[in-house]
Design a protein around this motif. Structure first.
Motif, PDB file in Angstrom:
ATOM      1  N   ARG A 172      20.667  14.620  -0.857  1.00 34.16           N
ATOM      2  CA  ARG A 172      19.663  14.602   0.208  1.00 34.16           C
ATOM      3  C   ARG A 172      18.317  14.848  -0.449  1.00 34.16           C
ATOM      4  NH1 ARG A 172      17.289  18.452   3.809  1.00 34.16           N
ATOM      5  NH2 ARG A 172      16.719  17.482   5.805  1.00 34.16           N
ATOM      6  N   VAL A 173      17.331  14.027  -0.129  1.00 35.55           N
ATOM      7  CA  VAL A 173      16.064  14.061  -0.848  1.00 35.55           C
ATOM      8  C   VAL A 173      14.916  14.459   0.072  1.00 35.55           C
ATOM      9  CG1 VAL A 173      14.432  12.750  -2.239  1.00 35.55           C
ATOM     10  CG2 VAL A 173      16.877  12.233  -2.377  1.00 35.55           C
ATOM     11  N   ILE A 174      14.189  15.493  -0.326  1.00 38.04           N
ATOM     12  CA  ILE A 174      12.941  15.877   0.322  1.00 38.04           C
ATOM     13  C   ILE A 174      11.823  15.539  -0.645  1.00 38.04           C
ATOM     14  CG2 ILE A 174      11.561  17.746   1.282  1.00 38.04           C
ATOM     15  CD1 ILE A 174      14.210  19.215   1.850  1.00 38.04           C
ATOM     16  N   GLY A 175      10.860  14.725  -0.206  1.00 35.61           N
ATOM     17  CA  GLY A 175       9.760  14.323  -1.068  1.00 35.61           C
ATOM     18  C   GLY A 175       8.448  14.912  -0.596  1.00 35.61           C
ATOM     19  N   THR A 176       7.535  15.132  -1.532  1.00 29.62           N
ATOM     20  CA  THR A 176       6.202  15.594  -1.177  1.00 29.62           C
ATOM     21  C   THR A 176       5.169  14.587  -1.655  1.00 29.62           C
ATOM     22  OG1 THR A 176       5.639  16.783  -3.219  1.00 29.62           O
ATOM     23  CG2 THR A 176       7.008  17.955  -1.609  1.00 29.62           C
ATOM     24  N   GLY A 177       3.966  14.698  -1.097  1.00 22.36           N
ATOM     25  CA  GLY A 177       2.891  13.815  -1.524  1.00 22.36           C
ATOM     26  C   GLY A 177       1.706  13.894  -0.588  1.00 22.36           C
ATOM     27  N   ARG A 178       0.761  12.997  -0.815  1.00 22.36           N
ATOM     28  CA  ARG A 178      -0.410  12.929   0.034  1.00 22.36           C
ATOM     29  C   ARG A 178      -0.104  12.136   1.301  1.00 22.36           C
ATOM     30  NH1 ARG A 178      -4.919  11.378  -4.626  1.00 22.36           N
ATOM     31  NH2 ARG A 178      -4.598  13.258  -5.897  1.00 22.36           N
ATOM     32  N   THR A 179      -1.006  12.222   2.257  1.00 18.27           N
ATOM     33  CA  THR A 179      -0.798  11.556   3.541  1.00 18.27           C
ATOM     34  C   THR A 179      -0.514  10.071   3.367  1.00 18.27           C
ATOM     35  OG1 THR A 179      -2.286  13.145   4.615  1.00 18.27           O
ATOM     36  CG2 THR A 179      -1.826  11.083   5.790  1.00 18.27           C
ATOM     37  N   GLY A 180      -1.269   9.419   2.490  1.00 18.19           N
ATOM     38  CA  GLY A 180      -1.103   7.988   2.293  1.00 18.19           C
ATOM     39  C   GLY A 180       0.186   7.602   1.599  1.00 18.19           C
ATOM     40  N   ASP A 181       0.921   8.579   1.067  1.00 15.47           N
ATOM     41  CA  ASP A 181       2.170   8.302   0.360  1.00 15.47           C
ATOM     42  C   ASP A 181       3.387   8.329   1.270  1.00 15.47           C
ATOM     43  OD1 ASP A 181       0.783   8.166  -2.050  1.00 15.47           O
ATOM     44  OD2 ASP A 181       1.071  10.296  -2.470  1.00 15.47           O
ATOM     45  N   ARG A 182       3.198   8.771   2.501  1.00 18.46           N
ATOM     46  CA  ARG A 182       4.343   9.001   3.383  1.00 18.46           C
ATOM     47  C   ARG A 182       5.183   7.749   3.586  1.00 18.46           C
ATOM     48  NH1 ARG A 182       5.970   8.646   8.707  1.00 18.46           N
ATOM     49  NH2 ARG A 182       7.270  10.384   9.418  1.00 18.46           N
ATOM     50  N   ASP A 183       4.554   6.646   3.966  1.00 16.72           N
ATOM     51  CA  ASP A 183       5.314   5.428   4.257  1.00 16.72           C
ATOM     52  C   ASP A 183       6.056   4.927   3.024  1.00 16.72           C
ATOM     53  OD1 ASP A 183       4.477   5.499   6.874  1.00 16.72           O
ATOM     54  OD2 ASP A 183       2.897   3.997   6.620  1.00 16.72           O
ATOM     55  N   THR A 184       5.399   5.004   1.861  1.00 10.53           N
ATOM     56  CA  THR A 184       6.058   4.570   0.627  1.00 10.53           C
ATOM     57  C   THR A 184       7.278   5.424   0.335  1.00 10.53           C
ATOM     58  OG1 THR A 184       3.987   3.751  -0.318  1.00 10.53           O
ATOM     59  CG2 THR A 184       5.772   4.251  -1.855  1.00 10.53           C
ATOM     60  N   ALA A 185       7.117   6.733   0.456  1.00  9.93           N
ATOM     61  CA  ALA A 185       8.232   7.640   0.178  1.00  9.93           C
ATOM     62  C   ALA A 185       9.399   7.408   1.134  1.00  9.93           C
ATOM     63  CB  ALA A 185       7.754   9.094   0.262  1.00  9.93           C
ATOM     64  N   LEU A 186       9.080   7.171   2.401  1.00  9.72           N
ATOM     65  CA  LEU A 186      10.135   6.910   3.370  1.00  9.72           C
ATOM     66  C   LEU A 186      10.850   5.598   3.073  1.00  9.72           C
ATOM     67  CD1 LEU A 186       8.386   8.091   6.660  1.00  9.72           C
ATOM     68  CD2 LEU A 186      10.229   9.251   5.428  1.00  9.72           C
ATOM     69  N   ARG A 187      10.096   4.592   2.645  1.00 12.64           N
ATOM     70  CA  ARG A 187      10.722   3.311   2.283  1.00 12.64           C
ATOM     71  C   ARG A 187      11.632   3.474   1.070  1.00 12.64           C
ATOM     72  NH1 ARG A 187       5.580   1.020   3.337  1.00 12.64           N
ATOM     73  NH2 ARG A 187       5.125   1.004   1.097  1.00 12.64           N
ATOM     74  N   LEU A 188      11.262   4.365   0.168  1.00 11.48           N
ATOM     75  CA  LEU A 188      12.078   4.598  -1.019  1.00 11.48           C
ATOM     76  C   LEU A 188      13.373   5.334  -0.696  1.00 11.48           C
ATOM     77  CD1 LEU A 188       9.291   5.639  -3.543  1.00 11.48           C
ATOM     78  CD2 LEU A 188      10.697   3.584  -3.679  1.00 11.48           C
ATOM     79  N   GLY A 189      13.398   6.002   0.465  1.00 10.96           N
ATOM     80  CA  GLY A 189      14.646   6.614   0.893  1.00 10.96           C
ATOM     81  C   GLY A 189      14.669   8.118   1.051  1.00 10.96           C
TER      82      GLY A 189
END
Length: 212
Positions: A172-189
């Motif tokens: 199970r993956v929890i990712g962090t980042g900037r606001t603009g990274d959210r959609d990319t991170a979600l697409r990555l899984g």
């Protein structure tokens, strides 16, 4: 042949210049790769090996770049496992001239066959970031299926690969980042994304997260 070289350690990125350099020599167990795409990390200019060999001797002008994708042009003595004309990708030695050149000498063991469906540019973006992600997750973190992993910079070079590797491993993956990274991170899984730019994160007593 032409290559990007560095001579002055204090010049930073401004010290990169295009120059004519000798064609590389294939040592034992080397291959010469005709470079189709190469990767460069600006941090290389702070690495001692960019400026000196393993004995500490100055080796400038040196060619930076350690991610490479291309085609085998020549085999060194004793080299096995690869053939002339084969598509390959991998990493060059830290203390030798690198991949920002038309041709580069690489130890055969540091190269892997490049599948026909993978573009050279994509392949050249993978080796160092991919190895860093793998080592962090599995060699040091011993990640296993069913565990939860927090990956900072989930949309970045290392983080984006780490997310995909962790998912493939059943974590199970929890990712962090900037606001603009959210959609990319979600697409990555990622299973959940923590926005480190949002106002609540600036107040220690509060926290929020966004999940899928």
């Amino acid at each position: 042949m032409q290559a990007i070289t560095v001579r002055d350690r204090s010049a930073g990125l401004a010290g990169l210049s295009l120059a004519e350099v000798p064609y590389p020599r294939a040592a034992e167990n080397d291959v010469i790769v005709r470079v189709h795409a190469a990767g460069f990390t600006r941090g290389e200019l702070d690495w001692p090996a960019t400026w000196s060999d393993r004995a500490g001797r100055d080796r400038t002008p040196s060619v930076p770049g350690h991610d490479v994708s291309g085609v085998v042009a020549e085999l060194g003595y004793g080299t096995t496992g690869l053939t002339v004309g084969q598509r390959v990708f991998g990493v060059t030695d830290w203390a030798r001239n690198g991949s920002l050149a038309e041709y580069v000498a690489v130890e055969a063991r540091n190269l892997a066959p490049l599948p026909a469906g993978v573009d050279h540019t994509v392949a050249a973006a993978l080796p160092i970031s991919g190895l860093t992600a793998w080592q962090g997750l599995f060699d040091h973190g011993h990640l296993a299926a069913g565990q939860t992993v927090l990956i900072h910079g989930a949309a970045g070079g290392v983080g984006s690969i780490a997310v995909q590797l962790a998912r493939e491993a059943g974590a199970r993956v929890i990712g962090t980042g900037r606001t603009g990274d959210r959609d990319t991170a979600l697409r990555l899984g990622v299973d959940a994304f923590l926005d480190l730019q949002s106002d609540p994160w600036r107040t220690p007593a509060r926290s929020t997260w966004c999940s899928t």
